[in-house]
Design a protein around this motif. Sequence first.
Motif, PDB file in Angstrom:
ATOM      1  N   ARG A 669      -5.146 -21.996  -6.148  1.00 15.91           N
ATOM      2  CA  ARG A 669      -4.978 -22.694  -7.731  1.00 15.91           C
ATOM      3  C   ARG A 669      -5.398 -24.190  -7.531  1.00 15.91           C
ATOM      4  O   ARG A 669      -5.388 -25.163  -6.675  1.00 15.91           O
ATOM      5  CB  ARG A 669      -3.488 -22.817  -8.010  1.00 15.91           C
ATOM      6  N   VAL A 670      -6.064 -24.348  -8.712  1.00 19.10           N
ATOM      7  CA  VAL A 670      -6.637 -25.902  -8.854  1.00 19.10           C
ATOM      8  C   VAL A 670      -5.681 -26.782  -9.205  1.00 19.10           C
ATOM      9  O   VAL A 670      -4.638 -26.433  -9.856  1.00 19.10           O
ATOM     10  CB  VAL A 670      -7.694 -25.909 -10.076  1.00 19.10           C
ATOM     11  N   ARG A 671      -5.435 -27.882  -8.491  1.00 23.58           N
ATOM     12  CA  ARG A 671      -4.508 -29.083  -8.630  1.00 23.58           C
ATOM     13  C   ARG A 671      -4.287 -29.232 -10.124  1.00 23.58           C
ATOM     14  O   ARG A 671      -5.259 -29.334 -10.983  1.00 23.58           O
ATOM     15  CB  ARG A 671      -4.710 -30.280  -7.814  1.00 23.58           C
ATOM     16  N   GLU A 672      -3.032 -29.419 -10.681  1.00 29.88           N
ATOM     17  CA  GLU A 672      -2.662 -29.570 -11.990  1.00 29.88           C
ATOM     18  C   GLU A 672      -3.224 -30.807 -12.542  1.00 29.88           C
ATOM     19  O   GLU A 672      -3.876 -30.935 -13.714  1.00 29.88           O
ATOM     20  CB  GLU A 672      -1.247 -29.632 -12.402  1.00 29.88           C
ATOM     21  N   GLU A 673      -3.518 -32.127 -11.927  1.00 33.13           N
ATOM     22  CA  GLU A 673      -3.900 -33.143 -12.400  1.00 33.13           C
ATOM     23  C   GLU A 673      -5.581 -32.850 -12.817  1.00 33.13           C
ATOM     24  O   GLU A 673      -6.117 -33.389 -13.506  1.00 33.13           O
ATOM     25  CB  GLU A 673      -3.659 -34.178 -11.670  1.00 33.13           C
ATOM     26  N   MET A 674      -6.087 -32.058 -11.790  1.00 31.94           N
ATOM     27  CA  MET A 674      -7.572 -31.841 -11.766  1.00 31.94           C
ATOM     28  C   MET A 674      -7.687 -30.759 -13.115  1.00 31.94           C
ATOM     29  O   MET A 674      -8.677 -30.885 -13.876  1.00 31.94           O
ATOM     30  CB  MET A 674      -8.079 -31.114 -10.371  1.00 31.94           C
ATOM     31  N   ALA A 675      -7.111 -29.851 -13.260  1.00 31.71           N
ATOM     32  CA  ALA A 675      -6.843 -28.814 -14.127  1.00 31.71           C
ATOM     33  C   ALA A 675      -6.625 -29.495 -15.643  1.00 31.71           C
ATOM     34  O   ALA A 675      -7.500 -29.004 -16.516  1.00 31.71           O
ATOM     35  CB  ALA A 675      -6.077 -27.492 -13.990  1.00 31.71           C
ATOM     36  N   ASP A 676      -6.008 -30.346 -15.742  1.00 31.04           N
ATOM     37  CA  ASP A 676      -5.634 -30.960 -16.938  1.00 31.04           C
ATOM     38  C   ASP A 676      -7.115 -31.786 -17.519  1.00 31.04           C
ATOM     39  O   ASP A 676      -7.224 -31.779 -18.839  1.00 31.04           O
ATOM     40  CB  ASP A 676      -4.812 -31.949 -16.755  1.00 31.04           C
ATOM     41  N   TYR A 677      -7.650 -32.304 -16.666  1.00 27.92           N
ATOM     42  CA  TYR A 677      -8.866 -32.817 -17.075  1.00 27.92           C
ATOM     43  C   TYR A 677     -10.116 -31.938 -17.790  1.00 27.92           C
ATOM     44  O   TYR A 677     -10.831 -32.317 -18.642  1.00 27.92           O
ATOM     45  CB  TYR A 677      -9.677 -33.644 -15.928  1.00 27.92           C
ATOM     46  N   TYR A 678      -9.927 -30.801 -17.447  1.00 29.94           N
ATOM     47  CA  TYR A 678     -10.756 -29.713 -17.935  1.00 29.94           C
ATOM     48  C   TYR A 678     -10.255 -28.919 -18.927  1.00 29.94           C
ATOM     49  O   TYR A 678     -10.486 -27.883 -19.349  1.00 29.94           O
ATOM     50  CB  TYR A 678     -11.226 -28.967 -16.840  1.00 29.94           C
ATOM     51  N   HIS A 679      -8.996 -29.685 -19.613  1.00 26.93           N
ATOM     52  CA  HIS A 679      -8.261 -29.075 -20.799  1.00 26.93           C
ATOM     53  C   HIS A 679      -7.545 -27.810 -20.547  1.00 26.93           C
ATOM     54  O   HIS A 679      -7.295 -27.060 -21.417  1.00 26.93           O
ATOM     55  CB  HIS A 679      -9.275 -28.842 -21.927  1.00 26.93           C
ATOM     56  N   ALA A 680      -7.281 -27.572 -19.017  1.00 28.39           N
ATOM     57  CA  ALA A 680      -6.729 -26.215 -18.864  1.00 28.39           C
ATOM     58  C   ALA A 680      -5.033 -26.464 -18.995  1.00 28.39           C
ATOM     59  O   ALA A 680      -4.532 -27.500 -18.476  1.00 28.39           O
ATOM     60  CB  ALA A 680      -6.943 -25.810 -17.547  1.00 28.39           C
ATOM     61  N   ARG A 681      -4.451 -25.566 -19.541  1.00 29.49           N
ATOM     62  CA  ARG A 681      -2.804 -25.863 -19.727  1.00 29.49           C
ATOM     63  C   ARG A 681      -2.160 -24.605 -19.201  1.00 29.49           C
ATOM     64  O   ARG A 681      -1.016 -24.878 -19.076  1.00 29.49           O
ATOM     65  CB  ARG A 681      -2.746 -25.520 -21.286  1.00 29.49           C
ATOM     66  N   LYS A 682      -2.885 -23.937 -18.471  1.00 26.68           N
ATOM     67  CA  LYS A 682      -2.395 -22.990 -17.669  1.00 26.68           C
ATOM     68  C   LYS A 682      -2.900 -22.948 -16.277  1.00 26.68           C
ATOM     69  O   LYS A 682      -3.892 -23.623 -15.793  1.00 26.68           O
ATOM     70  CB  LYS A 682      -2.447 -21.381 -18.382  1.00 26.68           C
ATOM     71  N   ASP A 683      -2.527 -22.323 -15.129  1.00 27.22           N
ATOM     72  CA  ASP A 683      -2.997 -22.334 -13.820  1.00 27.22           C
ATOM     73  C   ASP A 683      -4.363 -21.603 -13.882  1.00 27.22           C
ATOM     74  O   ASP A 683      -4.855 -20.735 -14.572  1.00 27.22           O
ATOM     75  CB  ASP A 683      -2.062 -21.431 -13.020  1.00 27.22           C
ATOM     76  N   VAL A 684      -5.121 -22.403 -13.077  1.00 26.54           N
ATOM     77  CA  VAL A 684      -6.591 -22.134 -12.969  1.00 26.54           C
ATOM     78  C   VAL A 684      -6.937 -21.437 -11.304  1.00 26.54           C
ATOM     79  O   VAL A 684      -6.502 -22.386 -10.596  1.00 26.54           O
ATOM     80  CB  VAL A 684      -7.655 -23.406 -13.096  1.00 26.54           C
ATOM     81  N   TRP A 685      -7.282 -20.259 -11.269  1.00 22.79           N
ATOM     82  CA  TRP A 685      -7.293 -19.710 -10.039  1.00 22.79           C
ATOM     83  C   TRP A 685      -8.843 -19.548  -9.600  1.00 22.79           C
ATOM     84  O   TRP A 685      -9.583 -19.162 -10.404  1.00 22.79           O
ATOM     85  CB  TRP A 685      -6.716 -18.353  -9.888  1.00 22.79           C
ATOM     86  N   LEU A 686      -9.204 -20.187  -8.446  1.00 21.20           N
ATOM     87  CA  LEU A 686     -10.651 -20.125  -7.932  1.00 21.20           C
ATOM     88  C   LEU A 686     -10.811 -19.772  -6.587  1.00 21.20           C
ATOM     89  O   LEU A 686     -10.033 -20.017  -5.692  1.00 21.20           O
ATOM     90  CB  LEU A 686     -11.081 -21.749  -8.178  1.00 21.20           C
ATOM     91  N   ALA A 687     -11.880 -19.248  -6.379  1.00 24.32           N
ATOM     92  CA  ALA A 687     -12.182 -18.705  -5.089  1.00 24.32           C
ATOM     93  C   ALA A 687     -13.606 -19.066  -4.769  1.00 24.32           C
ATOM     94  O   ALA A 687     -14.496 -19.028  -5.663  1.00 24.32           O
ATOM     95  CB  ALA A 687     -11.916 -17.201  -4.850  1.00 24.32           C
TER      96      ALA A 687
END
Length: 800
Positions: A669-687
């Motif tokens: 899961r992408v760190r919350e503070e980094m995901a927030d920069y990309y306007h994500a308001r939910k969990d971002v899952w990445l592989a």
Amino acid sequence: MLVSLNWLREFVPYEGDIQVLGDKLTMLGLELDGITDPFEPVKDIVVGFVAEREPHPESDHLSVCTVDVGGPEALTIVCGAPNVAKGQKVPVALVGTTMPDGMKIKKAKLRGVKSMGMICSERELGFSEDHEGIWVLDDALKVGDKLVDALNLERVVFDFDITPNRADCLSILGFARETALAFDLPLTLPKLNLNEGGGNAAEEVRIVIDDPELCPAYHARIIKGVTTRKAPDWMRFKLLALGQRPISNIVDVTNFIMFELGQPLHSFDLDLIEKATIRVAPATDGMKFTTLDNVERALTANDLLIWDGVKPVALAGVMGGLNSEMGKASTNVLLEAAVFRPGTIRKTARRLSLPSEASYRFERGVDQIMTRFAQDRAAQLIAETSGGTVLSGVASAEPRPWRDRTHGYRHKRCMALLGLDLEPAFAKKVFELEGCAVNDADPDNWSVNSPSHRLDLEREVDLYEEVGRVYGLDRIPAVLPKVSKSLEAEAGIPVYHFIRRVKEWGRGVGLNEAINYSFTGSDDLDRLHLPEEGRVFIANPLSEEQNVMRTELAPGLLNTLKNNLAQGNNHIRLFEVAKRFVRDETSETETREQNRLGLLLYGPRHAAEWPWPHGDVDYLDLKGHVEHLLCDALKLEAPVFTVAEEEHPYLEPCVRVAVSGEAIGFMGRVREEMADYYHARKDVWLADFNLDGLREMVAAHRIDFRPLPVFPPSRRDVTVIGPVTLHADAIRETILSAGVDILESVELVAEFVPQGQDAERNLSFRLTYRSPDKTLKDKQVDKEHKKILDALEKNLPIRF
């Protein structure tokens, strides 16, 4: 490149169809863009005769003219030109004519007098800037004829696209050579009739070249006693047909020769050249120079200048200087003809945004042998049109004379490469028509000298291209090449095939493919806390946001996520197959490339809410995709997932993935503070996975072939009641380890948790039995099934 048909015919006697000519030259590599009539705007202007001219009764500057235009009656035309007079032949625009500027001639009444047309000036017809009076035509012209016919103006001009390597075709002569080659016609050069007299140019001016690399040759002729005036009509009309504005006889001659022979020339006012010296030398950084367009330009040491004994007088190959310009009062001319290094001229013209017809030719290369002939013809025309005298001799400096270039030619190899079977005589004729000298004493390896105007003939293979070009590349039959490969050559999996296989999997499971630039910004990498070590920086980036090659796929995928969210797309399923780039001093390119697969999941688990249950994607969704890829699509062993002990730059948690004990990627899961920069308001899952490593694993597979089952299966269902802490996989492994040979498969088919029984759950399994040798009987299956049930009760805390 604009090519006048009539001008072309002065070199080669082509009388065929104009479209056939255009098509033939197109197939020779000179693509025809179009055919135009340059004098279409004046096609309705007629030749008139001023039979009478009287003053206007109500005006002291208007004249009332009776003009014969070849019709049954003469026309009354009111004219305001001061030079109109009785007995003149003049161009007349009749009522209804549309002028070049769009004005339509109508019946008019000027101060009480009807006017049935207009007597035109050169400026009104677009022939020059002269507007001092009407255009007085030659008395020999026939009244009533169309002006374009009476003056024999060009009606057909071709517009060709010229590839950068064909500098020889930037002139009428160049197209004449190609026309003669295409239709096997004779080529005739203009006759030179240069009369010299008095003095010696070599004694009047000294030529100095500082760097022969920048200027292999420079020649100067001197013409004295010239008068600057309008060029003769025949010359002006030819230039107008090619879209060039006539200026004066001196300037028009240099432009005329440039279009005719392809050699740019420049004329200096000799009296403005100080210390009788012409010096070719680079500029100095930061110096200023004012060109003919009265613009002061800042130069660098990479720009080449023409200097006199004191100051710069021209920007070599691009534009002359204002301080040496030929004016109306100039009487002595220094005529320059030179060869400059193409790259130098190109860089100067581009940097200063100063393209010109001269620089366009110099930056592609000019014919060094033709330079002297072009200069002599220009000197002759200047003398004839200005009344000047050409001094004897030429002031020259040629530190690098032209050297003939000799190439070998093997006809059998040429035919093998082109897929043709032509006689050697055909190739020899092609070379000779192009101006090459051919020595075929050795029939297997000719010696071919390419002419000075064909700078593109640099290698033997260029000669092969000429044979194919003249024969007709469109006539070469299409034949599929024979490809022979052994089984050993097919070992392994080609990268392209493997990547295509992975992409087909991605699309098949419902992911959308993302395609991002290979370069990203240092800020994007820093934002994800990726190390600076190993970054490959771009020498000339498109922007600061794309100044480094990507070291991982995450920045591109996250920016794609950001763009999708900005467009209102919240259900995002992405995959990207691309390379990452890491600096490696041991590599030949100092960069190591690796194929990677990136996956990104975000938003609700299902695109539509109804009838699907609510819920967002989580770790299990991403893990399921990974297992499906590795086990089902690539047929690898089951992966092992391990939570990483060390901190990951941008994933929390981060799970390492290994297959057969070898690490092949990571997910999380992408760190919350980094995901927030990309306007994500939910969990971002990445592989992110190493595709090169996976390809090697897949290539190492051993393919086993098994016969299809012949006998029918027998199935038994069993429901196991056990604690919720008991994993279904433990039950499955116990069943498989019971030692039943005829057990073919075990599948979990249902789960049931009784209401109020949170501590227990029911798991239903379907067991398939099959024998490879015979049809099983119920008694035999029941016996083996009981053995499995006993093993379950003995080894696990369950009941049935």
